[in-house]
Design an enzyme around this catalytic site. Structure first.
Site, short mmCIF file in Angstrom:
data_model
loop_
_atom_site.label_atom_id
_atom_site.label_comp_id
_atom_site.label_asym_id
_atom_site.label_seq_id
_atom_site.Cartn_x
_atom_site.Cartn_y
_atom_site.Cartn_z
N LYS A 1 48.75 74.82 27.29
CA LYS A 1 47.31 74.77 27.07
C LYS A 1 46.82 73.41 26.55
CE LYS A 1 45.59 79.29 27.43
NZ LYS A 1 46.75 80.19 27.20
N THR B 1 35.14 76.62 20.68
CA THR B 1 35.75 77.63 21.53
C THR B 1 35.98 78.89 20.72
OG1 THR B 1 37.42 78.02 23.23
CG2 THR B 1 38.21 77.09 21.15
N SER C 1 42.02 83.09 19.40
CA SER C 1 42.89 83.01 18.24
C SER C 1 44.28 82.59 18.69
CB SER C 1 42.93 84.35 17.50
OG SER C 1 43.16 85.37 18.42
N GLN D 1 44.65 76.31 19.25
CA GLN D 1 45.46 75.19 18.76
C GLN D 1 45.37 74.00 19.70
OE1 GLN D 1 49.37 76.46 17.26
NE2 GLN D 1 48.55 78.53 17.28
N ASP E 1 61.21 76.68 47.34
CA ASP E 1 60.92 77.82 48.22
C ASP E 1 59.94 78.78 47.55
OD1 ASP E 1 62.83 76.98 50.22
OD2 ASP E 1 64.38 77.57 48.78
N GLY F 1 44.12 82.94 34.57
CA GLY F 1 44.36 82.26 35.83
C GLY F 1 44.20 80.75 35.84
N GLY F 2 44.01 80.13 34.66
CA GLY F 2 43.91 78.67 34.64
C GLY F 2 45.23 78.02 35.07
N LEU F 3 46.32 78.52 34.54
CA LEU F 3 47.64 77.95 34.87
C LEU F 3 47.99 78.22 36.33
CD1 LEU F 3 50.19 76.48 33.84
CD2 LEU F 3 51.13 78.72 33.24
N GLU G 1 51.90 89.09 35.81
CA GLU G 1 51.10 89.67 34.71
C GLU G 1 51.88 90.75 33.98
OE1 GLU G 1 46.56 90.14 36.07
OE2 GLU G 1 47.96 91.39 37.19
N GLY H 1 48.36 95.11 31.90
CA GLY H 1 47.12 94.36 32.13
C GLY H 1 47.13 93.72 33.50
N ASP I 1 44.99 93.34 35.88
CA ASP I 1 43.66 93.14 36.47
C ASP I 1 43.70 92.12 37.62
OD1 ASP I 1 44.05 91.42 33.97
OD2 ASP I 1 42.52 90.32 35.08
N LYS J 1 69.41 78.86 24.53
CA LYS J 1 69.11 78.32 23.18
C LYS J 1 67.68 77.84 23.07
CE LYS J 1 73.46 78.93 23.34
NZ LYS J 1 73.93 80.30 23.00
N SER K 1 55.68 79.25 29.92
CA SER K 1 54.36 78.73 29.55
C SER K 1 54.18 78.41 28.07
CB SER K 1 53.27 79.68 30.03
OG SER K 1 53.53 80.98 29.55
C1 LIG Z 1 47.11 81.20 27.88
C2 LIG Z 1 48.52 81.48 28.19
C3 LIG Z 1 48.92 82.05 29.41
C4 LIG Z 1 47.94 82.47 30.47
O1 LIG Z 1 47.27 81.37 30.99
P1 LIG Z 1 45.94 81.55 31.88
O2 LIG Z 1 45.55 80.18 32.22
O3 LIG Z 1 44.94 82.26 31.01
O4 LIG Z 1 46.31 82.39 33.04
C5 LIG Z 1 50.27 82.21 29.66
N1 LIG Z 1 51.20 81.87 28.74
C6 LIG Z 1 50.86 81.33 27.54
C7 LIG Z 1 51.94 80.99 26.60
C8 LIG Z 1 49.51 81.11 27.23
O5 LIG Z 1 49.19 80.59 26.04
#
Ligand SMILES: *Cc1c(COP(=O)(O)O)cnc(C)c1O
Length: 322
Positions: free
Chosen positions: A55, A77, A80, A85, A174, A183-185, A206, A210, A212, A275, A307
């Protein structure tokens, strides 16, 4: 006027701004994980990104695109989680004031982390007040720019830089698996995949509770659900965005789900074998691959985005010890 959808050239602009600011996170491999999945896995370790999640990329790039007047008025924004952060740290690095609207009962560690990065935390009562109304009132008074967690063209472009780096480092893939909340990522990753490895199949993953995004893809329109209860708190979103959904609908191969138990098992695998600390939400994509939620041919080259790695240590201990 509707906001124009971001394109790969915006991801390239974001990568130029982020060079030397965001970490170029490592791509990790593991013979154990490869054996479990029956494929060659390349893990993009965004759990090792600044502030512990991808993020930072979108937050920093979005703030960098503000005009001098907008920067002087600050950013705001409501979140939480990791986005709070990310905005607090990226604002401080660019000399911009950040206000973060959080529920009064948000975990103390999260409030402290956000304040530690220089964010001005404003709390509200989540049973009596609406966070968007609280944020809007502050915005009206200060003129601060609202930076939402996913439905913003610069946020999407910034998030797309993680997959861009992955393709640049390992070449064509592949498959690519991406954790999915709002869905930003995923939408940013799709822009990079289509430009750099056009035949790569890209899946969003997902939490089962959840789904959706999966429902929205099936229905052809954004489906809203009540706030889901899941270990994957970073993906406990109720709907995709007006910008993220069209990109996902056009380019994604499919959206898969995993259970909380599969997320906990995957956290354990990362701790024991590789690790590394990966938060439950950060395990979504990996859990789908390791549990073979879709058939992958033996030896295929598979990218997996980890992520984030921000998790309360007491919870973490309980989940990985189980
Ligand atoms: C926010 C977040 C996501 C989901 O990202 P979106 O862009 O909302 O789909 C996935 N993993 C982590 C660790 C996040 O902080």
């Amino acid at each position: 006027m509707p906001t124009a959808l971001p394109t790969y050239s915006d991801v390239v602009r974001a990568s130029e701004v982020l060079a030397g600011v965001a970490h170029r996170t490592p791509v990790l491999t593991s013979a154990t994980a490869d054996a479990l999945a029956g494929a060659r896995l390349y893990f993009k370790a965004e759990n090792l990104q600044r502030m512990g999640a991808f993020k930072f990329r979108g937050g920093y790039f979005a703030i960098s695109q503000l005009s001098p007047g907008q920067r002087a008025a600050g950013v705001i924004t409501f979140s939480s989680g990791n986005h709070a952060q990310a905005i607090a740290l990226s604002a401080r690095l660019q000399g911009v004031q950040a206000t973060i609207v959080m529920p009064e009962d948000a975990p103390a560690a999260k409030k402290a982390a956000t304040q530690g990065y220089g964010g001005n935390v404003v709390t509200y009562d989540r049973y009596k007040e609406d966070r968007e109304a609280v944020a809007r009132a502050i915005q009206e008074k200060t003129g601060a720019s609202l930076i939402p967690p996913y439905d913003h063209p610069d946020v999407i472009a910034g998030q797309g830089t993680a997959a861009k780096e992955l393709f640049e480092e390992v070449g064509d893939l592949d498959y690519l698996f991406v954790c999915l909340g709002g869905g930003g990522l995923l939408s940013g990753s799709l822009l990079s995949a289509k430009a750099l490895s056009p035949s790569c199949k890209v899946y969003g993953v997902e939490p089962e509770a959840g789904n959706d995004g999966q429902q929205s893809l099936r229905k052809g329109e954004v489906v809203r659900i009540p706030t889901p209860k899941t270990l994957a708190d970073g993906a406990a979103t109720t709907h995709l965005g007006d910008l993220t959904f069209p990109i996902i609908r056009e380019h994604v191969t499919d959206i898969l789900t995993v259970t909380d138990e599969q997320l906990a098992q995957t956290m354990r695998m990362f701790a024991e074998r590789m690790k590394i600390v990966v938060e439950p939400t950060g395990c979504l994509a990996a859990a789908a691959v390791l549990n073979k939620r879709v058939a992958i041919p033996e030896g295929a080259r598979v990218g997996v985005i980890l992520s984030g790695g921000n998790v309360d240590l007491a919870n973490y201990g309980r989940l990985v010890a189980a």
